[in-house]
Design an enzyme around this catalytic site. Structure first.
Site, PDB file in Angstrom:
ATOM      1  N   GLY A 187       0.828  -1.207   0.000  1.00  0.00           N
ATOM      2  CA  GLY A 187       0.000   0.000   0.000  1.00  0.00           C
ATOM      3  C   GLY A 187       0.857   1.249   0.000  1.00  0.00           C
ATOM      4  O   GLY A 187       2.016   1.234  -0.448  1.00  0.00           O
ATOM      5  N   GLU A 209       5.567  -3.316   0.935  1.00  0.00           N
ATOM      6  CA  GLU A 209       5.612  -3.071  -0.511  1.00  0.00           C
ATOM      7  C   GLU A 209       4.897  -1.744  -0.750  1.00  0.00           C
ATOM      8  O   GLU A 209       3.675  -1.692  -0.757  1.00  0.00           O
ATOM      9  CB  GLU A 209       4.906  -4.220  -1.257  1.00  0.00           C
ATOM     10  CG  GLU A 209       5.615  -5.555  -1.154  1.00  0.00           C
ATOM     11  CD  GLU A 209       6.849  -5.625  -2.053  1.00  0.00           C
ATOM     12  OE1 GLU A 209       6.920  -4.867  -3.040  1.00  0.00           O
ATOM     13  OE2 GLU A 209       7.747  -6.437  -1.768  1.00  0.00           O
ATOM     14  N   CYS A 243       1.859   0.645  -9.008  1.00  0.00           N
ATOM     15  CA  CYS A 243       2.926   1.159  -8.139  1.00  0.00           C
ATOM     16  C   CYS A 243       4.230   1.380  -8.891  1.00  0.00           C
ATOM     17  O   CYS A 243       5.014   2.257  -8.540  1.00  0.00           O
ATOM     18  CB  CYS A 243       3.150   0.197  -6.981  1.00  0.00           C
ATOM     19  SG  CYS A 243       3.481  -1.484  -7.539  1.00  0.00           S
TER      20      CYS A 243
HETATM   21  P1  NAD Z   1      -3.447   2.306   1.176  1.00  0.00           P
HETATM   22  O1  NAD Z   1      -2.174   2.396   1.911  1.00  0.00           O
HETATM   23  O2  NAD Z   1      -4.398   3.429   1.278  1.00  0.00           O
HETATM   24  O3  NAD Z   1      -4.263   1.005   1.630  1.00  0.00           O
HETATM   25  C1  NAD Z   1      -3.693  -0.280   1.665  1.00  0.00           C
HETATM   26  C2  NAD Z   1      -4.378  -1.125   2.714  1.00  0.00           C
HETATM   27  O4  NAD Z   1      -4.186  -0.508   3.989  1.00  0.00           O
HETATM   28  C3  NAD Z   1      -5.879  -1.286   2.520  1.00  0.00           C
HETATM   29  O5  NAD Z   1      -6.238  -2.619   2.785  1.00  0.00           O
HETATM   30  C4  NAD Z   1      -6.491  -0.331   3.548  1.00  0.00           C
HETATM   31  O6  NAD Z   1      -7.713  -0.784   4.064  1.00  0.00           O
HETATM   32  C5  NAD Z   1      -5.432  -0.291   4.640  1.00  0.00           C
HETATM   33  N1  NAD Z   1      -5.371   1.014   5.322  1.00  0.00           N
HETATM   34  C6  NAD Z   1      -5.636   2.224   4.778  1.00  0.00           C
HETATM   35  N2  NAD Z   1      -5.466   3.192   5.680  1.00  0.00           N
HETATM   36  C7  NAD Z   1      -5.087   2.589   6.847  1.00  0.00           C
HETATM   37  C8  NAD Z   1      -4.762   3.063   8.149  1.00  0.00           C
HETATM   38  N3  NAD Z   1      -4.806   4.348   8.447  1.00  0.00           N
HETATM   39  N4  NAD Z   1      -4.402   2.145   9.074  1.00  0.00           N
HETATM   40  C9  NAD Z   1      -4.366   0.825   8.788  1.00  0.00           C
HETATM   41  N5  NAD Z   1      -4.677   0.337   7.566  1.00  0.00           N
HETATM   42  C10 NAD Z   1      -5.030   1.191   6.604  1.00  0.00           C
HETATM   43  O7  NAD Z   1      -3.055   2.005  -0.365  1.00  0.00           O
HETATM   44  P2  NAD Z   1      -3.993   1.829  -1.613  1.00  0.00           P
HETATM   45  O8  NAD Z   1      -4.626   3.125  -1.943  1.00  0.00           O
HETATM   46  O9  NAD Z   1      -4.869   0.643  -1.460  1.00  0.00           O
HETATM   47  O10 NAD Z   1      -2.896   1.460  -2.734  1.00  0.00           O
HETATM   48  C11 NAD Z   1      -2.162   2.432  -3.394  1.00  0.00           C
HETATM   49  C12 NAD Z   1      -0.740   2.528  -2.869  1.00  0.00           C
HETATM   50  O11 NAD Z   1      -0.160   1.253  -2.809  1.00  0.00           O
HETATM   51  C13 NAD Z   1       0.159   3.327  -3.811  1.00  0.00           C
HETATM   52  O12 NAD Z   1       0.989   4.149  -3.041  1.00  0.00           O
HETATM   53  C14 NAD Z   1       0.963   2.260  -4.525  1.00  0.00           C
HETATM   54  O13 NAD Z   1       2.215   2.699  -5.000  1.00  0.00           O
HETATM   55  C15 NAD Z   1       1.102   1.231  -3.448  1.00  0.00           C
HETATM   56  N6  NAD Z   1       1.317  -0.085  -4.034  1.00  0.00           N
HETATM   57  C16 NAD Z   1       2.524  -0.679  -3.888  1.00  0.00           C
HETATM   58  C17 NAD Z   1       2.758  -1.908  -4.485  1.00  0.00           C
HETATM   59  C18 NAD Z   1       4.063  -2.606  -4.374  1.00  0.00           C
HETATM   60  O14 NAD Z   1       4.118  -3.778  -4.722  1.00  0.00           O
HETATM   61  N7  NAD Z   1       5.118  -1.967  -3.900  1.00  0.00           N
HETATM   62  C19 NAD Z   1       1.737  -2.516  -5.217  1.00  0.00           C
HETATM   63  C20 NAD Z   1       0.524  -1.871  -5.325  1.00  0.00           C
HETATM   64  C21 NAD Z   1       0.303  -0.661  -4.726  1.00  0.00           C
END
Ligand code: NAD
Length: 457
Positions: A187, A209, A243
Site C-alpha cells: 500500500g 511493498e 505502483c
Molecule cells: P493504502 O495504503 O491506502 O491502503 C492499503 C491497505 O491498507 C488497505 O487494505 C487499507 O484498508 C489499509 N489502510 C488504509 N489506511 C489505513 C490506516 N490508516 N491504518 C491501517 N490500515 C489502513 O493504499 P492503496 O490506496 O490501497 O494502494 C495504493 C498505494 O499502494 C500506492 O501508493 C501504490 O504505490 C502502493 N502499491 C505498492 C505496491 C508494491 O508492490 N510496492 C503494489 C501496489 C500498490
C-alpha cells in the site's frame, strides 16, 4: 466469529504443527489451484465491476500471474522447503551445517486495491507454502473482488488456517493492534509507516511493498518509436494506477517534439480517438482518488489529454508540459494516468531532479548508449527497473520485487515469496570422534593454530 476469536483459533491451529507437513501444504495449494481456475470468470467480472478493468488486463496482470506463481510453488515446494546443506566451518571441524526453513507462524496480509486479486493472492500462496496460518485483509475500495476472494478462500481453507477479514481502515487497525509473527503489507508509504509502528510493538518482521515517484529518463539516442509504444503501455495499463508505473519523464530537449508526435500516434493505436470509449481503458477507482488526480491538473499545461469526467471516474491519458518542480503534480506519487514531461539539456539535470525525491520503487531509462544506462542505474538507488521498457522487471520471478528506503522493505516473487515467509534456522551438527582443543583454555601456545584456523574458517 470476532477478530479476536479468529486470531486465537489460528494460534491454536498453528500450535498443532499441522502446517509443518509439506504434503498438507501442497494439498491445500492444489485445492486452491482448482478453485482459482473454476472461479476465474467471476474474478474477471469482479475486477470489471470494481474499476472497469478489461478481461484481457485481468488475465495479464491478475489471474494469469497468480496461477503461474501458484503452479510454480506447487512444483518447487519440496525443494524450497528442504533443509539446505552448507559448507561447514573449519573452526567447527568435524561438523556438518544446515539451514532449516520454518514457518514464522501467524501471518497478516494487508492488500491494496490497485491489483486487488494478485497482490492479495500472491503473498498468500507464499505464506501457505511456507507453512503459516494467514489472515488476509483485502482492500475495501474493490468490494467485488474482495468478495470473490473471500468466497474462494472460504471454500478452500479451514478458517483456522486461512481466513479473509473484509473491512476498511478500522478493521485494518484492529488487526494491526494484535500480535503477529509476520506482517506483509502492500500500500501507500503513509500507511506503511503506520504498519511499521504497529509491528515494532512486538518486534514483528515485516515486508512493506510501498510506492514512490518513479522517474523515466529518455535519452537523445532512445529508439523513439519503441520507447513511445512501451511507455503508452506501461503508463496507461490499469489507468496508471500501478505502483511501478513511470511517474514523470525526463526527456532530452532535442527529441521532445518528435517523441510527443510519435507518442500521440501510439496512444491512438492503443485506445483510439476517445479512450473513454475504449473497452481496454480502466477507470479511477473512486471519486476520492479522482478528485485528488483532477486537482493535480489545475493550473497545468497539457501536451495530451487533460479531459476529466467525474461521473464516470474517467481521466484521459494526460501529459503535463514542463510543470514546475514545486507544483502539486511533482510533489507525490501520481498513481493515475498523468505524466509530467520535463526536458533537460544537460545530463547533470537528471541527477539533480531524481535526487530531489525519496528512493523510488522503480526507475526506467530509454537509451541505446550502454554507458549512459549503466551510469543512471548505478548512480541512483531504486527498488528495481527496466532499461528500454517499463514495468516488465515485475514479470521475471527470478528477480526480487520490492522497494528501498521509503518505497519499501523486503522483496518477493518466485522462491523469494516462500523465503519471505520462512525463518531460516542455521544449525551445526558436531561430531564426537575428534575434539580439537585449540579453543579451550588455557590458551598459552595456541595462538598460531588459532590464527591458521581462523584464516580458513
Ligand atoms: P493504502 O495504503 O491506502 O491502503 C492499503 C491497505 O491498507 C488497505 O487494505 C487499507 O484498508 C489499509 N489502510 C488504509 N489506511 C489505513 C490506516 N490508516 N491504518 C491501517 N490500515 C489502513 O493504499 P492503496 O490506496 O490501497 O494502494 C495504493 C498505494 O499502494 C500506492 O501508493 C501504490 O504505490 C502502493 N502499491 C505498492 C505496491 C508494491 O508492490 N510496492 C503494489 C501496489 C500498490
Amino acid at each position: 466469529m470476532t477478530i479476536s476469536q479468529l486470531v486465537q483459533s489460528q494460534k491454536e491451529f498453528f500450535a498443532t504443527q499441522q502446517t509443518k507437513d509439506i504434503s498438507f501444504r501442497k494439498a491445500c495449494l492444489q485445492r486452491l489451484k482448482k478453485e482459482l481456475i473454476k472461479r476465474e470468470d467471476d474474478i474477471l467480472k469482479a475486477l470489471h465491476n470494481d474499476f472497469k478493468k478489461s478481461e484481457y488486463e485481468g488475465v495479464m496482470t491478475e489471474t494469469g500471474i497468480v496461477l503461474s506463481e501458484l503452479k510454480m510453488t506447487i512444483k518447487k515446494l519440496n525443494s524450497w522447503a528442504k533443509p539446505e546443506r552448507v559448507t561447514p566451518s573449519l573452526l567447527n571441524f568435524p561438523s556438518s551445517a544446515k539451514i532449516y526453513k520454518e514457518p514464522y507462524g501467524r501471518v497478516l496480509i494487508v492488500a491494496p486495491w490497485n491489483y486487488p486479486y494478485q497482490l492479495a493472492l500472491a503473498p498468500l500462496i507464499g505464506a501457505v507454502a511456507a507453512g503459516n496460518t494467514v489472515i488476509l485483509k483485502p482492500s475495501e475500495l474493490t468490494p467485488h473482488t474482495s468478495k470473490v476472494t473471500r468466497e474462494i478462500i472460504e471454500t478452500v481453507f479451514d478458517k483456522n488456517h486461512v481466513a479473509v477479514v473484509e473491512g476498511g481502515v478500522e478493521v485494518s487497525q484492529e488487526l494491526l493492534a494484535r500480535r503477529w509473527d509476520y506482517i506483509f503489507f502492500t500500500g501507500s508509504v503513509k500507511v506503511g509507516k503506520i504498519v511499521a509502528k504497529a509491528a515494532a510493538e512486538y518486534m514483528t518482521p515485516v515486508t512493506l511493498e510501498l510506492g514512490g515517484k518513479n522517474p523515466c529518463v529518455i535519452d537523445k539516442t532512445a529508439n523513439i518509436k519503441l520507447a513511445a509504444k512501451r511507455l503508452v503501455w506501461g503508463k496507461f495499463i490499469n489507468a496508471g494506477q500501478t505502483c511501478i508505473a513511470p511517474d514523470y519523464w525526463l526527456i532530452h530537449k532535442s527529441i521532445k517534439e518528435k517523441f510527443v508526435e510519435v507518442f500521440k500516434a501510439e496512444l491512438y493505436n492503443a485506445y483510439g480517438d476517445d479512450p473513454q470509449a475504449s473497452k481496454d481503458y480502466p477507470r479511477i477507482v473512486n471519486t476520492r482518488n479522482f478528485d485528488r488526480l483532477a486537482s493535480l491538473l489545475e493550473n497545468e499545461k497539457f501536451i495530451i489529454g487533460g479531459k476529466v469526467d467525474r461521473e464516470d471516474c474517467y481521466i484521459s491519458p494526460t501529459l503535463v508540459d514542463e510543470p514546475s518542480l514545486d507544483s502539486e503534480v511533482m510533489k507525490d506519487e501520481i498513481f493515475g494516468p498523468i505524466s509530467p514531461v520535463i526536458s533537460y539539456a544537460d545530463e547533470s539535470e537528471i541527477d539533480t531532479i531524481i535526487s530531489k525525491y525519496e528512493k523510488p520503487l522503480a526507475l526506467y531509462v530509454f537509451t541505446t548508449r550502454n554507458d549512459f544506462a549503466k551510469k543512471i542505474i548505478q548512480k541512483h538507488s531504486f527498488g528495481g527497473g527496466t532499461i528500454n521498457d517499463t514495468t516488465v522487471h515485475f514479470a521475471n520471478h527470478r528477480l526480487p520485487f520490492g522497494g528501498v528506503g521509503e518505497s519499501g522493505i523486503g522483496g518477493y516473487h518466485g522462491k523469494r515469496t516462500f523465503d519471505t515467509f520462512s525463518h531460516k534456522k542455521g544449525v551445526v551438527k558436531r561430531y564426537n570422534w575428534l575434539d580439537i582443543t585449540t579453543r579451550y583454555a588455557p590458551y598459552k601456545g595456541k595462538m598460531k593454530m588459532l590464527r591458521t584456523l581462523m584464516k580458513f574458517g
